[in-house]
Design an enzyme around this catalytic site. Sequence first.
Site, PDB file in Angstrom:
ATOM      1  N   HIS A  31      39.263  53.534  46.317  1.00 54.13           N
ATOM      2  CA  HIS A  31      40.460  53.480  45.486  1.00 54.13           C
ATOM      3  C   HIS A  31      41.705  54.004  46.187  1.00 54.13           C
ATOM      4  O   HIS A  31      42.706  53.295  46.246  1.00 54.13           O
ATOM      5  CB  HIS A  31      40.296  54.146  44.128  1.00 54.13           C
ATOM      6  CG  HIS A  31      41.484  53.798  43.291  1.00 54.13           C
ATOM      7  ND1 HIS A  31      41.694  52.539  42.822  1.00 54.13           N
ATOM      8  CD2 HIS A  31      42.595  54.491  42.956  1.00 54.13           C
ATOM      9  CE1 HIS A  31      42.860  52.476  42.213  1.00 54.13           C
ATOM     10  NE2 HIS A  31      43.426  53.635  42.269  1.00 54.13           N
ATOM     11  N   TYR A  43      46.237  52.885  47.516  1.00 53.25           N
ATOM     12  CA  TYR A  43      47.514  53.603  47.397  1.00 53.25           C
ATOM     13  C   TYR A  43      48.111  53.897  48.760  1.00 53.25           C
ATOM     14  O   TYR A  43      49.330  53.955  48.906  1.00 53.25           O
ATOM     15  CB  TYR A  43      47.333  54.868  46.555  1.00 53.25           C
ATOM     16  CG  TYR A  43      47.240  54.520  45.097  1.00 53.25           C
ATOM     17  CD1 TYR A  43      46.024  54.478  44.440  1.00 53.25           C
ATOM     18  CD2 TYR A  43      48.368  54.153  44.381  1.00 53.25           C
ATOM     19  CE1 TYR A  43      45.922  54.093  43.113  1.00 53.25           C
ATOM     20  CE2 TYR A  43      48.282  53.771  43.057  1.00 53.25           C
ATOM     21  CZ  TYR A  43      47.058  53.743  42.429  1.00 53.25           C
ATOM     22  OH  TYR A  43      46.981  53.359  41.123  1.00 53.25           O
ATOM     23  N   HIS A  94      42.799  39.618  40.940  1.00 55.38           N
ATOM     24  CA  HIS A  94      43.565  40.846  40.694  1.00 55.38           C
ATOM     25  C   HIS A  94      44.107  41.436  41.990  1.00 55.38           C
ATOM     26  O   HIS A  94      45.285  41.724  42.109  1.00 55.38           O
ATOM     27  CB  HIS A  94      42.680  41.875  39.982  1.00 55.38           C
ATOM     28  CG  HIS A  94      43.175  43.274  40.120  1.00 55.38           C
ATOM     29  ND1 HIS A  94      44.318  43.724  39.512  1.00 55.38           N
ATOM     30  CD2 HIS A  94      42.707  44.327  40.836  1.00 55.38           C
ATOM     31  CE1 HIS A  94      44.521  44.988  39.831  1.00 55.38           C
ATOM     32  NE2 HIS A  94      43.563  45.374  40.638  1.00 55.38           N
ATOM     33  N   PHE A  95      43.228  41.597  42.996  1.00 48.51           N
ATOM     34  CA  PHE A  95      43.754  42.342  44.160  1.00 48.51           C
ATOM     35  C   PHE A  95      44.607  41.477  45.073  1.00 48.51           C
ATOM     36  O   PHE A  95      45.428  42.016  45.810  1.00 48.51           O
ATOM     37  CB  PHE A  95      42.667  43.132  44.896  1.00 48.51           C
ATOM     38  CG  PHE A  95      41.630  42.352  45.649  1.00 48.51           C
ATOM     39  CD1 PHE A  95      41.962  41.642  46.781  1.00 48.51           C
ATOM     40  CD2 PHE A  95      40.312  42.377  45.237  1.00 48.51           C
ATOM     41  CE1 PHE A  95      40.991  40.954  47.479  1.00 48.51           C
ATOM     42  CE2 PHE A  95      39.338  41.686  45.935  1.00 48.51           C
ATOM     43  CZ  PHE A  95      39.681  40.967  47.055  1.00 48.51           C
ATOM     44  N   HIS A  96      44.453  40.166  44.993  1.00 49.59           N
ATOM     45  CA  HIS A  96      45.412  39.351  45.743  1.00 49.59           C
ATOM     46  C   HIS A  96      46.802  39.458  45.118  1.00 49.59           C
ATOM     47  O   HIS A  96      47.806  39.501  45.812  1.00 49.59           O
ATOM     48  CB  HIS A  96      44.963  37.895  45.815  1.00 49.59           C
ATOM     49  CG  HIS A  96      43.981  37.647  46.927  1.00 49.59           C
ATOM     50  ND1 HIS A  96      42.658  37.957  46.828  1.00 49.59           N
ATOM     51  CD2 HIS A  96      44.148  37.153  48.176  1.00 49.59           C
ATOM     52  CE1 HIS A  96      42.040  37.667  47.960  1.00 49.59           C
ATOM     53  NE2 HIS A  96      42.924  37.175  48.801  1.00 49.59           N
ATOM     54  N   ARG A 153      32.456  36.224  42.491  1.00 51.64           N
ATOM     55  CA  ARG A 153      33.254  36.234  43.709  1.00 51.64           C
ATOM     56  C   ARG A 153      32.290  36.101  44.893  1.00 51.64           C
ATOM     57  O   ARG A 153      31.076  36.154  44.719  1.00 51.64           O
ATOM     58  CB  ARG A 153      34.062  37.522  43.804  1.00 51.64           C
ATOM     59  CG  ARG A 153      33.200  38.760  43.965  1.00 51.64           C
ATOM     60  CD  ARG A 153      33.967  40.044  43.774  1.00 51.64           C
ATOM     61  NE  ARG A 153      34.795  40.387  44.904  1.00 51.64           N
ATOM     62  CZ  ARG A 153      35.202  41.635  45.193  1.00 51.64           C
ATOM     63  NH1 ARG A 153      34.839  42.638  44.424  1.00 51.64           N
ATOM     64  NH2 ARG A 153      35.969  41.877  46.219  1.00 51.64           N
ATOM     65  N   ARG A 154      32.847  35.958  46.081  1.00 48.98           N
ATOM     66  CA  ARG A 154      32.054  35.941  47.312  1.00 48.98           C
ATOM     67  C   ARG A 154      31.003  34.837  47.337  1.00 48.98           C
ATOM     68  O   ARG A 154      29.871  35.061  47.731  1.00 48.98           O
ATOM     69  CB  ARG A 154      31.353  37.282  47.542  1.00 48.98           C
ATOM     70  CG  ARG A 154      32.285  38.465  47.530  1.00 48.98           C
ATOM     71  CD  ARG A 154      31.559  39.742  47.932  1.00 48.98           C
ATOM     72  NE  ARG A 154      32.417  40.885  47.831  1.00 48.98           N
ATOM     73  CZ  ARG A 154      32.287  41.848  46.922  1.00 48.98           C
ATOM     74  NH1 ARG A 154      31.312  41.801  46.046  1.00 48.98           N
ATOM     75  NH2 ARG A 154      33.118  42.854  46.905  1.00 48.98           N
TER      76      ARG A 154
END
Lengths: 222, 47, 541, 199
Positions: C217, C221, C368-370, C431-432
């Site tokens: 996580h 950041y 989400h993370f893209h 995913r993947r």
Amino acid sequence: MKRLLLLLALSTPLLANAQPASQIAWTPAMLNLVKKGNAEKGKQLAESCKSCHGDQGQGLKAETQDGETIPAVPALAGQLATYTFKQLRDYANGDRSNETMNGIAKNLSEQDASDLAAWFGSLPRTVGATAPIKARAEKMVALGDGKRILPPCFTCHGSNGQGEKMDIPALAGQQADYFASTLLAYKKAERHNDIYSRMRLIAQQLSEEEIKELAVYYQQLK
Amino acid sequence: MEQLTEEERKRILESPPMGTFALMSVVLGGMVIAWLFLYYGVFLPRG
Amino acid sequence: MNNAAEQKLVLSHLWVAFIAFVVACLLGEYQVLERSGLFPALDSTRVYFASVSTHGVLMAFVLTTFFIMGFGYYVAVSSLKQPLWNLPLAWISFWIALVGTVLAAIPLLTGNASVLYTFYPPIVAHAAFYIGATLLVVGSWLWCVIMLVTFGQWKKAHPGAPVPLAMFATAANALLWLWTSAGVALEVLFQLIPFSLGWIDTIDPGLARTLFAWTLHPIVYFWLIPTYIAFYVFVPKQAGGYLFSDEMARVAFIVLVVFALPIGFHHLYMDPEQGQGWKLLHGIGTFVVALPTLVTGFTVIASLEIAGRLRGGKGLFGWILALPWTNPMVLAVILSLLMLIFGGFGGIVNASYAMNAMVHNTAWVPGHFHLIFGGTTIIMYIAIAYYLWPLLVGKPLFSKNLALMQLWTWFIGMSILTTPWHVLGLLGQPRRISTVVYNNLLTLAWQPYEFMMILGGLVLLGSACLLIYILAKTQLAPAAEAFTGEIEYATPIHAVSTLPEYLNGFKVWNKVIAVLMAISFGFPILQFFFMDTFGSSAWGY
Amino acid sequence: MHTEPTKPKSQWLIKLFPHWAHIHIDQLEQKWIAVSLAAVALFVGIITLDALFHGINPPSKVETIDSASLHLSKEFAEDNLGVQVDGQGKIIIRMVAGRYSFFPKHIDVPAETPLTFRWVSMDVLHGVHIPMTNMSTMIVPGYVAEITTSFPKPGDYPLLCNEYCGLGHNHMWSNISVIAKENWKAPTKPAATGGTSHE
């Protein structure tokens, strides 16, 4: 403590109702036993294997003599040591049946099996006779068939048919006749030492025609 | 851009950013509603 | 900053970052094409997973680390107005990181490290992959040392004075990264490297996953902080206004650093090796870390509002149109915040404890993370590049219009790419996967979305190439016009004269982090040494 | 908007941290922080209350098992896999994940009934979920992943591996039939209740 648990785990099957597919489990201890196989000792032991499995461990194709079929003998050269070891132990334990091999394997200790496996693993794989390769076989190896829930062969057996950890056999150069009869045996569940029916479930989905094509494909793979 | 007097500048600098507050509140409110929809409308009914 | 030696250092870092970026974009487009199944000639599981592994490593480790290091050097020198402490060490760090990258790239590109960038033991890759990744991290540790020493030296030389916000945040990031990378470093050094070299027979994947969750996580950041730095110290000035609140910015950075660390278990919600109490604790912490982002949103938008009003914007929302949309930095921040709304919402859903079951390991997660990494974060990296390049090479930006077009296409491409991804996730696509071979009614509905993603990927690839073109053209232009720009940091509306020590340094926060980490990871890690666990032997793939 | 500053009623942050008085924190920003806190508290509150009082938790049974010799264990012996009803009428489904399939290959389960899945891996890391349901868990070698859930709608569902487990990962899936509660019959297997020789 861990050892105790392991012992417990290993002894429980004796109490269970049904036999597991194989008594062999790839615990670290078992893997190390195979890893420490002595190829030199294996070579001496393998003298008596030559008559059937060939000088170079290349195996034999099926032959018909006087109307009787003599079954094919598998190539062992270049086979994964874990796989050879497991088959020898399965023969010894009666989890895989073959009259000749059951008798032979019962007379081999675990260490002998490990030495033999190391020796055959060290031999170079042989490439068999050529026959036309069918595009369908190539497709099955590379892409599988999603409709039948068949994974591509290469995902387990390697892109060069070299086999894979822990005990997925190398198929490259395998005697086509042996390959086909083995898959048929899986298909009919005559062979059943694959844990959780992994290979049986796959073989059941393949037609006899496909099995023969795959056998030809793998025999020629380098 | 029109010229601002010093007084106007000062007033702007000191006025509370109401637009920001309104904008952020709308966005956060939307998020809360969307989250509640996913939680009670999608997640829980799926078992 | 006019020192040629330091400019070269910064440029070298940024070029490595952006070259990795464009290569990874190319791989990304290949992946959406392959997965759609439209082009049978491209179908190759082996190439696909080698590609995914490389794409992830390049984007998440190489682009970010090199960009952050280069940008950090620039901020240190320009905001503190002093030469860099220990330039040779900075170059050593650069070369260690670069050698590590190359060392990891060889097994990746030859398909000997298709373990994806989160490693996945007990599958093992070639040892060179782990060793290379370790060197990259070791290089970045030297950067952390340089940043923290510089920070300390300046504070000593200017007792009581507030450290410039940009440097405060950069030092915060260095501290964050040291804490963050410790988890994965433990995993790699004590588990993966000895395991891949055959020195140990088994490892416990449960422990490995716990250690990776430690890193997983806060690492985001680490990537995000440069973006927030740009939000706070560049955007208000570029928009024609002032920073709304310098102090709240510091508070936001501190909360971000402190609470980013002890909350990694939201990556393990669906894992069997951690208990539900720990998961819930980390889950609540995850929501706490949403606060600094909400505060950042407010401060940044308030700064924009004031800028818009100073430019003549009227009414509740009139200031939005009055903003200089043709300034790349301002355009980028608007697009970045738009993507943050949806990306942030997706993150809140992911963080929602049991609800995670709805989206865990589905296509929703890469969607989400893209959006939040490739979108919110990277678009600001790009805007920073457009801002710094003329300053670094001493020539004006090749074309502002092309830069604006590049930012718009990046935003549009990202929207086209990530919307279907989210929908597919809610429909249950994992995913993947390299192709959809499932033969089930439920999975047939997925196909049209795959096609949309090809388009999105294509727009993004074009946009990435345009970025490289603009940067190269700027640098290679004949030096006819002299460019005499200076870096401009935004000033706060209310100047900061004195600050309590805890808003001007990290000594106390470092201790707070240590305590929180001991609470949230102490028992979950120690349990593996008290339980009867069964290690896994090494597997191939 | 007039120049008159709003009444300092939202100076709660300063009240909380009195020595911040000389620091400029806009009143509206303080209000915003309060709103943000309220939103976060709402999310956290719902999640925590559901976790504590309704048992809505992710699968978190920390239970270890030797993945290398699963087939020799009693619980995950090949004959013991699949759907079973225990003495209390609880439905337990034991499944093994291994490259590249789930074993057994097909199961029938009733809809709208609590089902307890016990998943184990015989090799590497896997994950499994059933689209449009909350049946989702990671399957980590060395651990038993236990999850209790129910399926609201009958139908044929795919069981999908959702964690990269090797080059055949795409192909790792099987089917599960969810049958209307009234049409479902408990399987009659030998030793379905576990037998007497438990250890």
